[in-house]
Design a protein around this motif. Structure first.
Motif, PDB file in Angstrom:
ATOM      1  N   GLU A 255      -3.978   6.769  -2.815  1.00  0.00           N
ATOM      2  CA  GLU A 255      -4.165   5.510  -3.528  1.00  0.00           C
ATOM      3  C   GLU A 255      -5.648   5.154  -3.650  1.00  0.00           C
TER       4      GLU A 255
ATOM      5  N   ILE B  20     -10.681  -6.498  -0.466  1.00  0.00           N
ATOM      6  CA  ILE B  20     -11.056  -5.084  -0.522  1.00  0.00           C
ATOM      7  C   ILE B  20     -11.223  -4.532   0.883  1.00  0.00           C
TER       8      ILE B  20
ATOM      9  N   LYS C  94     -10.614  -8.547  -7.142  1.00  0.00           N
ATOM     10  CA  LYS C  94     -10.297  -8.722  -5.724  1.00  0.00           C
ATOM     11  C   LYS C  94     -11.508  -9.330  -5.015  1.00  0.00           C
TER      12      LYS C  94
ATOM     13  N   LEU D 142       0.827  -1.199   0.000  1.00  0.00           N
ATOM     14  CA  LEU D 142       0.000   0.000   0.000  1.00  0.00           C
ATOM     15  C   LEU D 142       0.863   1.251   0.000  1.00  0.00           C
TER      16      LEU D 142
ATOM     17  N   ILE E 275      -7.723  -4.110   2.620  1.00  0.00           N
ATOM     18  CA  ILE E 275      -6.935  -3.012   2.067  1.00  0.00           C
ATOM     19  C   ILE E 275      -7.511  -1.669   2.508  1.00  0.00           C
ATOM     20  N   ALA E 276      -8.844  -1.530   2.395  1.00  0.00           N
ATOM     21  CA  ALA E 276      -9.486  -0.266   2.767  1.00  0.00           C
ATOM     22  C   ALA E 276      -9.285   0.050   4.245  1.00  0.00           C
TER      23      ALA E 276
ATOM     24  N   ILE F 197      -8.425   2.030  -4.713  1.00  0.00           N
ATOM     25  CA  ILE F 197      -8.540   0.572  -4.754  1.00  0.00           C
ATOM     26  C   ILE F 197      -9.340   0.167  -6.000  1.00  0.00           C
TER      27      ILE F 197
ATOM     28  N   ILE G 292     -13.025   3.345  -4.008  1.00  0.00           N
ATOM     29  CA  ILE G 292     -12.969   1.950  -4.459  1.00  0.00           C
ATOM     30  C   ILE G 292     -13.763   1.862  -5.759  1.00  0.00           C
TER      31      ILE G 292
END
Length: 252
Positions: free
Chosen positions: A52, A64, A59, A40, A67-68, A54, A81
């Motif tokens: 960044e 998801i 995925k 990340l 990562i979020a 997503i 996203i």
């Protein structure tokens, strides 16, 4: 940390409200973080002015979600996203602020950034079937901090519908023209506007539309000056580019 936060931190040092060591510690944080499924990029906001994003397609909902949450817990307060499925939205852990825009398949963690400029980005579609791509573009631009105006279903099959919005077209700072079929909308708008036009071909159309290839080639061959083209159905790419153009003066 984004550019705005970096400027605020440096201002605090200049005013004596933070020490050099405190500022240095925040800036020394690792520029990226490796988790088991991703690396990340926490410093993207400093380098590029936008943090960044997503990309949800391909995925799993769990990926998801992880990562979020990692980005959020690391201080990124607005997380976009794209291409997020309904399943991923339904199973997303709602212990952090989350909004899902079903038509655009866009998820938002946190809140939209307030508009930075008085001017607006205009998003136009040839037909109603192009709206999902248009909403991806519009929401991307809005989440990144832009005022967005929309005019939908104004394609060349009834060109008077487009001409009815001539004033809005001529006052825009950037225009995103989204169309499938033969993709003529971008050329027509390009002949009316004095601002950059970003053309987005969509995969809408019958057999010889070839999933958007016909519209793509038509837009690439436009004789209207000032028209650039992104990939088929790439609403995100158009919205992101429009954001950069709209904020060029502010970032000098």
């Amino acid at each position: 940390m984004e550019q705005r936060e970096m400027k605020e931190l440096l201002q605090q040092v200049a005013e004596g409200n933070a020490t050099v060591d405190e500022a240095l510690l925040k800036m020394k944080m690792a520029p990226f973080e490796e988790i088991d499924i991703a690396s990340l990029d926490h410093h993207r906001g400093i380098r590029q002015g936008a943090s960044e994003v997503i990309y949800g397609a391909g995925k799993t909902p769990a990926q998801i979600d992880k990562i979020a949450h990692t980005l959020w817990n690391s201080g990124q307060k607005t997380i976009l996203i794209t291409r997020m499925s309904q399943e991923a939205a339904e199973t997303f852990e709602k212990d952090i602020p989350f909004t899902y825009y079903e038509e655009a398949k866009v998820g938002l963690v946190g809140e939209m950034t307030a508009p930075k400029q008085k001017g607006y980005i205009l998003v136009a579609t040839g037909g109603t079937s192009d709206i999902p791509v248009a909403e991806e573009a519009a929401l991307t631009a809005e989440i990144l901090g832009n005022r967005v105006e929309r005019i939908y279903d104004v394609g060349v099959a009834g060109i008077h519908r487009l001409l009815a919005h001539a004033e809005k077209i001529m006052n825009a700072r950037v225009i995103i023209a989204i169309a499938g079929m033969e993709g003529a909308l971008a050329s027509v708008i390009g002949g009316l506007a004095d601002c950059p036009v970003i053309a987005v071909p969509t995969s809408v159309g019958y057999g010889t539309a070839f999933g958007g290839v016909t519209a793509l080639l038509s837009m690439l061959n436009s004789c209207a000056s000032g028209v650039s083209v992104v990939n088929i159905d790439n609403g995100f790419g158009a919205g992101y580019l429009a954001n950069l153009i709209n904020n060029m003066e502010a970032n000098k």
